[in-house]
Motif scaffolding. Structure first.
Motif, PDB file in Angstrom:
ATOM      1  N   ARG A 140      11.311 -20.240  16.642  1.00  0.00           N
ATOM      2  CA  ARG A 140      10.310 -19.170  16.701  1.00  0.00           C
ATOM      3  C   ARG A 140       8.960 -19.743  16.291  1.00  0.00           C
ATOM      4  NH1 ARG A 140      14.577 -17.025  13.807  1.00  0.00           N
ATOM      5  NH2 ARG A 140      13.406 -17.273  11.857  1.00  0.00           N
ATOM      6  N   PRO A 141       7.922 -19.574  17.102  1.00  0.00           N
ATOM      7  CA  PRO A 141       6.639 -20.188  16.754  1.00  0.00           C
ATOM      8  C   PRO A 141       6.017 -19.540  15.514  1.00  0.00           C
ATOM      9  CG  PRO A 141       6.396 -18.765  18.665  1.00  0.00           C
ATOM     10  CD  PRO A 141       7.874 -18.848  18.387  1.00  0.00           C
ATOM     11  N   LEU A 142       5.359 -20.350  14.724  1.00  0.00           N
ATOM     12  CA  LEU A 142       4.643 -19.847  13.556  1.00  0.00           C
ATOM     13  C   LEU A 142       3.353 -19.171  13.986  1.00  0.00           C
ATOM     14  CD1 LEU A 142       5.010 -19.954  10.424  1.00  0.00           C
ATOM     15  CD2 LEU A 142       3.488 -21.940  10.433  1.00  0.00           C
ATOM     16  N   LEU A 143       2.739 -19.699  15.059  1.00  0.00           N
ATOM     17  CA  LEU A 143       1.492 -19.167  15.595  1.00  0.00           C
ATOM     18  C   LEU A 143       1.654 -18.861  17.074  1.00  0.00           C
ATOM     19  CD1 LEU A 143      -1.018 -21.751  14.054  1.00  0.00           C
ATOM     20  CD2 LEU A 143      -0.505 -19.470  13.179  1.00  0.00           C
ATOM     21  N   THR A 144       0.966 -17.840  17.548  1.00  0.00           N
ATOM     22  CA  THR A 144       0.893 -17.565  18.981  1.00  0.00           C
ATOM     23  C   THR A 144      -0.566 -17.339  19.359  1.00  0.00           C
ATOM     24  OG1 THR A 144       1.235 -15.188  18.639  1.00  0.00           O
ATOM     25  CG2 THR A 144       3.188 -16.526  19.033  1.00  0.00           C
ATOM     26  N   GLY A 145      -0.864 -17.542  20.635  1.00  0.00           N
ATOM     27  CA  GLY A 145      -2.249 -17.369  21.068  1.00  0.00           C
ATOM     28  C   GLY A 145      -2.524 -18.128  22.344  1.00  0.00           C
ATOM     29  N   GLY A 146      -3.704 -18.737  22.410  1.00  0.00           N
ATOM     30  CA  GLY A 146      -4.079 -19.474  23.604  1.00  0.00           C
ATOM     31  C   GLY A 146      -3.251 -20.726  23.785  1.00  0.00           C
ATOM     32  N   SER A 147      -2.879 -20.977  25.046  1.00  0.00           N
ATOM     33  CA  SER A 147      -2.092 -22.177  25.344  1.00  0.00           C
ATOM     34  C   SER A 147      -2.600 -22.899  26.582  1.00  0.00           C
ATOM     35  CB  SER A 147      -0.616 -21.786  25.567  1.00  0.00           C
ATOM     36  OG  SER A 147      -0.516 -20.893  26.660  1.00  0.00           O
ATOM     37  N   GLY A 148      -3.541 -22.289  27.289  1.00  0.00           N
ATOM     38  CA  GLY A 148      -4.045 -22.889  28.523  1.00  0.00           C
ATOM     39  C   GLY A 148      -3.225 -22.535  29.746  1.00  0.00           C
ATOM     40  N   ILE A 149      -2.062 -21.894  29.535  1.00  0.00           N
ATOM     41  CA  ILE A 149      -1.212 -21.482  30.660  1.00  0.00           C
ATOM     42  C   ILE A 149      -0.725 -20.056  30.424  1.00  0.00           C
ATOM     43  CG2 ILE A 149      -0.466 -23.831  31.208  1.00  0.00           C
ATOM     44  CD1 ILE A 149       2.147 -23.246  29.739  1.00  0.00           C
ATOM     45  N   HIS A 150      -0.201 -19.423  31.466  1.00  0.00           N
ATOM     46  CA  HIS A 150       0.385 -18.070  31.398  1.00  0.00           C
ATOM     47  C   HIS A 150      -0.588 -17.075  30.754  1.00  0.00           C
ATOM     48  CE1 HIS A 150       4.634 -20.130  31.254  1.00  0.00           C
ATOM     49  NE2 HIS A 150       3.968 -20.394  32.368  1.00  0.00           N
ATOM     50  N   THR A 151      -1.813 -17.115  31.180  1.00  0.00           N
ATOM     51  CA  THR A 151      -2.865 -16.296  30.574  1.00  0.00           C
ATOM     52  C   THR A 151      -2.531 -14.809  30.542  1.00  0.00           C
ATOM     53  OG1 THR A 151      -4.595 -17.875  31.141  1.00  0.00           O
ATOM     54  CG2 THR A 151      -5.277 -15.582  30.835  1.00  0.00           C
ATOM     55  N   PHE A 152      -1.884 -14.284  31.583  1.00  0.00           N
ATOM     56  CA  PHE A 152      -1.680 -12.847  31.680  1.00  0.00           C
ATOM     57  C   PHE A 152      -0.352 -12.374  31.088  1.00  0.00           C
ATOM     58  CE2 PHE A 152      -4.773 -13.971  34.921  1.00  0.00           C
ATOM     59  CZ  PHE A 152      -5.784 -13.071  34.628  1.00  0.00           C
ATOM     60  N   SER A 153       0.402 -13.286  30.517  1.00  0.00           N
ATOM     61  CA  SER A 153       1.654 -12.906  29.859  1.00  0.00           C
ATOM     62  C   SER A 153       1.376 -12.410  28.442  1.00  0.00           C
ATOM     63  CB  SER A 153       2.608 -14.100  29.802  1.00  0.00           C
ATOM     64  OG  SER A 153       3.756 -13.781  29.031  1.00  0.00           O
ATOM     65  N   LYS A 154       2.087 -11.371  28.042  1.00  0.00           N
ATOM     66  CA  LYS A 154       1.955 -10.881  26.665  1.00  0.00           C
ATOM     67  C   LYS A 154       2.770 -11.709  25.685  1.00  0.00           C
ATOM     68  CE  LYS A 154       1.097  -6.057  27.985  1.00  0.00           C
ATOM     69  NZ  LYS A 154       1.565  -4.644  27.848  1.00  0.00           N
ATOM     70  N   ILE A 155       3.588 -12.593  26.208  1.00  0.00           N
ATOM     71  CA  ILE A 155       4.466 -13.432  25.379  1.00  0.00           C
ATOM     72  C   ILE A 155       3.968 -14.866  25.402  1.00  0.00           C
ATOM     73  CG2 ILE A 155       6.820 -14.271  25.054  1.00  0.00           C
ATOM     74  CD1 ILE A 155       7.769 -11.754  26.547  1.00  0.00           C
ATOM     75  N   HIS A 156       3.917 -15.496  24.246  1.00  0.00           N
ATOM     76  CA  HIS A 156       3.514 -16.895  24.165  1.00  0.00           C
ATOM     77  C   HIS A 156       4.516 -17.760  24.945  1.00  0.00           C
ATOM     78  CE1 HIS A 156       1.221 -20.114  22.251  1.00  0.00           C
ATOM     79  NE2 HIS A 156       2.357 -20.773  22.123  1.00  0.00           N
ATOM     80  N   LEU A 186       7.037 -28.582   8.854  1.00  0.00           N
ATOM     81  CA  LEU A 186       8.188 -28.107   8.092  1.00  0.00           C
ATOM     82  C   LEU A 186       8.219 -26.585   8.021  1.00  0.00           C
ATOM     83  CD1 LEU A 186       8.062 -30.867   5.382  1.00  0.00           C
ATOM     84  CD2 LEU A 186      10.044 -30.399   6.839  1.00  0.00           C
ATOM     85  N   ASN A 187       7.062 -25.954   7.904  1.00  0.00           N
ATOM     86  CA  ASN A 187       7.016 -24.497   7.925  1.00  0.00           C
ATOM     87  C   ASN A 187       7.495 -23.965   9.275  1.00  0.00           C
ATOM     88  OD1 ASN A 187       5.506 -22.705   5.622  1.00  0.00           O
ATOM     89  ND2 ASN A 187       4.951 -24.877   5.463  1.00  0.00           N
ATOM     90  N   ILE A 188       7.049 -24.600  10.357  1.00  0.00           N
ATOM     91  CA  ILE A 188       7.492 -24.196  11.695  1.00  0.00           C
ATOM     92  C   ILE A 188       9.003 -24.336  11.813  1.00  0.00           C
ATOM     93  CG2 ILE A 188       7.468 -24.849  14.131  1.00  0.00           C
ATOM     94  CD1 ILE A 188       4.493 -25.624  13.716  1.00  0.00           C
ATOM     95  N   ALA A 189       9.527 -25.489  11.381  1.00  0.00           N
ATOM     96  CA  ALA A 189      10.955 -25.776  11.532  1.00  0.00           C
ATOM     97  C   ALA A 189      11.816 -24.839  10.689  1.00  0.00           C
ATOM     98  CB  ALA A 189      11.230 -27.228  11.150  1.00  0.00           C
ATOM     99  N   ILE A 190      11.434 -24.655   9.424  1.00  0.00           N
ATOM    100  CA  ILE A 190      12.248 -23.852   8.502  1.00  0.00           C
ATOM    101  C   ILE A 190      12.152 -22.365   8.824  1.00  0.00           C
ATOM    102  CG2 ILE A 190      12.424 -23.132   6.085  1.00  0.00           C
ATOM    103  CD1 ILE A 190      11.599 -26.075   5.367  1.00  0.00           C
ATOM    104  N   LYS A 191      10.938 -21.867   8.992  1.00  0.00           N
ATOM    105  CA  LYS A 191      10.756 -20.429   9.228  1.00  0.00           C
ATOM    106  C   LYS A 191      11.095 -20.025  10.662  1.00  0.00           C
ATOM    107  CE  LYS A 191       7.403 -20.023   5.511  1.00  0.00           C
ATOM    108  NZ  LYS A 191       6.035 -19.652   5.076  1.00  0.00           N
ATOM    109  N   GLY A 192      11.137 -21.023  11.550  1.00  0.00           N
ATOM    110  CA  GLY A 192      11.427 -20.727  12.947  1.00  0.00           C
ATOM    111  C   GLY A 192      12.876 -20.858  13.337  1.00  0.00           C
ATOM    112  N   THR A 193      13.737 -21.319  12.392  1.00  0.00           N
ATOM    113  CA  THR A 193      15.160 -21.479  12.724  1.00  0.00           C
ATOM    114  C   THR A 193      16.078 -20.671  11.814  1.00  0.00           C
ATOM    115  OG1 THR A 193      15.308 -23.468  11.322  1.00  0.00           O
ATOM    116  CG2 THR A 193      14.868 -23.803  13.672  1.00  0.00           C
ATOM    117  N   LEU A 194      15.618 -20.322  10.605  1.00  0.00           N
ATOM    118  CA  LEU A 194      16.467 -19.609   9.652  1.00  0.00           C
ATOM    119  C   LEU A 194      16.231 -18.105   9.709  1.00  0.00           C
ATOM    120  CD1 LEU A 194      16.120 -21.999   6.576  1.00  0.00           C
ATOM    121  CD2 LEU A 194      17.934 -21.961   8.316  1.00  0.00           C
ATOM    122  N   SER A 195      17.280 -17.347   9.425  1.00  0.00           N
ATOM    123  CA  SER A 195      17.219 -15.884   9.426  1.00  0.00           C
ATOM    124  C   SER A 195      17.995 -15.347   8.226  1.00  0.00           C
ATOM    125  CB  SER A 195      17.836 -15.324  10.717  1.00  0.00           C
ATOM    126  OG  SER A 195      17.162 -15.823  11.857  1.00  0.00           O
TER     127      SER A 195
END
Length: 378
Positions: free
Chosen positions: A217-233, A75-84
């Motif tokens: 908009r993601p609540l957390l960013t970091g490791g994902s196992g893919i796109h290691t060299f991208s600065k963007i999640h 719910l935090n992801i959904a609410i904080k990631g869609t509202l502005s």
């Protein structure tokens, strides 16, 4: 001991769930973090669980299901990631703090918030219409109250949202697994759920289903196992909402729970729970001094009965039930502050009995007799 606190967590899991978690802890590595067998085993289990959940909830593709720790995170992801700031959102007094507190957070950042009151114990789809404004972005509401068990007409609310072009976010914490939910048919854009209640899985695993085309908009960013060299999640689902190592052991247990429910029959499980709920309500309603909350004229409801005994504090009643009768219930505010204010039980709280698959007729009768004895004692 009689366990009647299943709305908090279903403590007695089906045996295959326990076995699956133990097996996973012995055989699973980190999904997406290697090409060896133990990593692949975790990845296969996770994908299979995504597929099962997508089928269960009517999500378009397995990739639209992302795993979280619980409904609160979803719910935090959904609410904080869609509202502005500047957006307007509508919710109800029936909501759990997992909805209310993220909304209050966003209100402090500049969104407008409308909270609908109860009418005859319910909030109806047509109640939303007069409050829709030009800047209304979303409706957020529960599928079923964790306090009274009253259910929202989700399909009706979804239709209103589709007609008005609004995002529709649903908290399915109390219903996912046993009550039918189909995102497309019900007009749900984002569905948030937890695994440890009516889905009968382990604690620490939940999820969010997102309709294709909606960006969060993601609540957390970091490791994902893919796109290691991208600065963007990564921005594609499900990796967009799954930073870090997933709880593959909990997901394995959830998969076992889903398979067990399929084999047992969800309609059968739901009917069993509702029969026991109806008996508990009928027995308690006839006891002098007992007040029961919620609208029981509705035939379809979550298996919850909330009550008070005269003016006694709900915590005192809960203690008596536990110590003298071996009944484990829940008392207090149940993280539903606005609903308690609407019911006039802010100070007293309420004693909540919540039923699941393992409860029996004998346990329900014992509970009714226990409350009757307490009532007779004054």
């Amino acid at each position: 001991m009689i366990y009647l606190d299943n709305a908090a967590t279903t403590i007695y899991k089906p045996e295959p769930v326990i076995q699956a978690v133990v097996q996973a802890m012995r055989t699973m590595g980190n999904a997406g973090r290697g090409g060896h067998e133990v990593s692949l085993e975790a990845s296969r289990t996770i994908y299979k669980t995504r597929k099962k959940l997508a089928e269960l909830f009517g999500a378009e593709q397995p990739e639209q299901v992302a795993f979280t720790a619980n409904s609160t995170e979803s719910l935090n992801i959904a609410i904080k990631g869609t509202l502005s700031p500047g957006d307007h959102v509508i919710t109800t007094v029936m909501e759990h703090n997992s909805v209310l507190r993220p909304l209050y957070d966003m209100e402090r950042e500049g969104i407008e918030l409308t909270i609908l009151p109860l009418k005859n114990g319910l909030v109806l789809p047509e109640d939303f219409k007069p409050h829709i404004k030009k800047n209304t972005k979303a409706v957020v509401c529960t599928h079923a109250s964790n306090l009274t068990g009253n259910m929202m007409d989700i399909k009706g609310v979804g239709k209103v949202c589709q007609e008005q072009g609004l995002l529709f976010l649903v908290d399915a914490s109390q219903t996912a697994g046993v009550f039918p939910i189909h995102m497309k048919d019900m007009g749900i854009d984002i569905l948030c759920f937890t695994g440890h209640k009516s889905l009968m899985g382990p604690q620490g695993i939940g999820g969010i289903c997102v309709r294709k085309g909606i960006e969060i908009r993601p609540l957390l960013t970091g490791g994902s196992g893919i796109h290691t060299f991208s600065k963007i999640h990564p921005q594609k689902m499900p990796e967009a909402l799954e930073a870090g190592t997933l709880n593959s052991h909990g997901i394995a247990g959830l998969l076992a729970a889903l398979e067990w429910q399929e084999q047992t029959g969800r309609d059968k499980l739901r009917e069993q729970e509702l029969v026991l709920t109806k008996r508990l309500y009928g027995g308690l309603a006839g006891i002098p001094g007992v007040t029961i909350y919620g609208n029981f004229d509705e035939k379809v409801r979550a298996p919850i009965v909330a009550m008070n005994l005269k003016e006694r504090d709900s915590s005192d009643i809960m203690d008596e039930l536990g110590i003298r009768y071996g009944i484990m219930a829940r008392a207090g505010g149940h993280c539903a502050p606005l609903y308690h204010e609407a019911l006039g039980t802010r100070e007293q709280g309420a004693v909540r009995f919540s039923i699941s698959w393992q409860n029996t007729e004998e346990e329900i009768e014992h509970t009714i007799e226990a409350v009757k004895e307490l009532a007779e004692e004054g």
